[in-house]
Design an enzyme around this catalytic site. Sequence first.
Site, PDB file in Angstrom:
ATOM      1  N   ASP A 126     -16.106   4.368 -14.988  1.00  0.00           N
ATOM      2  CA  ASP A 126     -15.822   5.461 -14.210  1.00  0.00           C
ATOM      3  C   ASP A 126     -16.954   5.804 -13.335  1.00  0.00           C
ATOM      4  O   ASP A 126     -18.020   5.687 -13.767  1.00  0.00           O
ATOM      5  CB  ASP A 126     -15.452   6.674 -15.040  1.00  0.00           C
ATOM      6  CG  ASP A 126     -14.365   6.428 -16.048  1.00  0.00           C
ATOM      7  OD1 ASP A 126     -13.562   5.577 -15.681  1.00  0.00           O
ATOM      8  OD2 ASP A 126     -14.320   7.129 -17.196  1.00  0.00           O
TER       9      ASP A 126
HETATM   10  N1  URA Z   1     -14.268   4.758 -21.365  1.00  0.00           N
HETATM   11  C1  URA Z   1     -14.127   5.891 -20.379  1.00  0.00           C
HETATM   12  O1  URA Z   1     -13.658   6.794 -20.767  1.00  0.00           O
HETATM   13  N2  URA Z   1     -15.058   5.501 -19.151  1.00  0.00           N
HETATM   14  C2  URA Z   1     -15.511   4.467 -19.019  1.00  0.00           C
HETATM   15  O2  URA Z   1     -16.133   4.340 -17.900  1.00  0.00           O
HETATM   16  C3  URA Z   1     -15.608   3.443 -19.838  1.00  0.00           C
HETATM   17  C4  URA Z   1     -15.031   3.727 -21.095  1.00  0.00           C
END
Ligand code: URA
Length: 242
Positions: A103
Amino acid sequence: MEERLQKVLAQAGVASRREAEKYITAGRVKVNGRVVKELGTKVDDRAFIQVDGRPIRRERKVYLLFYKPRGVVTTMKDPEGRRTVADYVRDVPERIFPVGRLDYNTEGLLLLTNDGELAQAMTHPSHEVNKTYEVTVPGIVPEEKLDMLRMGVKLEDGMTAPATVNLMQYDHDKNLTHFQVVIHEGRNRQVRRMCDYIGFPVRYLKRVKMGPLTLQGVGRGRCRDLSDGEVASLKKACGLHA
Ligand code: URA
């Protein structure tokens, strides 16, 4: 790194692997100036390969371990003009891309490569590799809540597989709990959604490990090449032959 000649020909777009085998046995392929007819032949990155006398165009396989900072999009181009992974690898001429995603506000280990076969294998649900995340949430998280993550929780897209969860530290002064979560699935925003489910929304998320790879020795916003050994063990971890 050595690879089978027919695979190299297929990757260079000469023909399908099956067709390439026919080219080899027909004596149409030369390696370093010599005709090679044996199908098992392995060639390294530097081999000069010709088909019917014409050199093939080979793109060097690139495997970069990148420490993605927060506030960076996991794409090579962003229509909204935000900072992307590509901003950190400007001097790599090969067409690399990120394997899976982190993310915008998650930091940590991201693999960049031009090896489509490995990328596909790593993200395929049947052999996804383990990914370890360091999670920080506000408040004190009771063990029963962590047990829920260990057993699996029901998200909109189904139950999560059992996770390994280790409580690391409770920071009294800041009233924050730090724990590690290991999952092998790769659903969208999975760790954040798992934490939302138990009522402890993520404050900070960092991926520290993926299969045999760790962030050790790589600064935030920096990359390093994987060693041949690391590539081999990554391939093994997701069921590919090195
Ligand atoms: N899980 C999440 O919530 N975000 C990420 O970036 C990776 C795994």
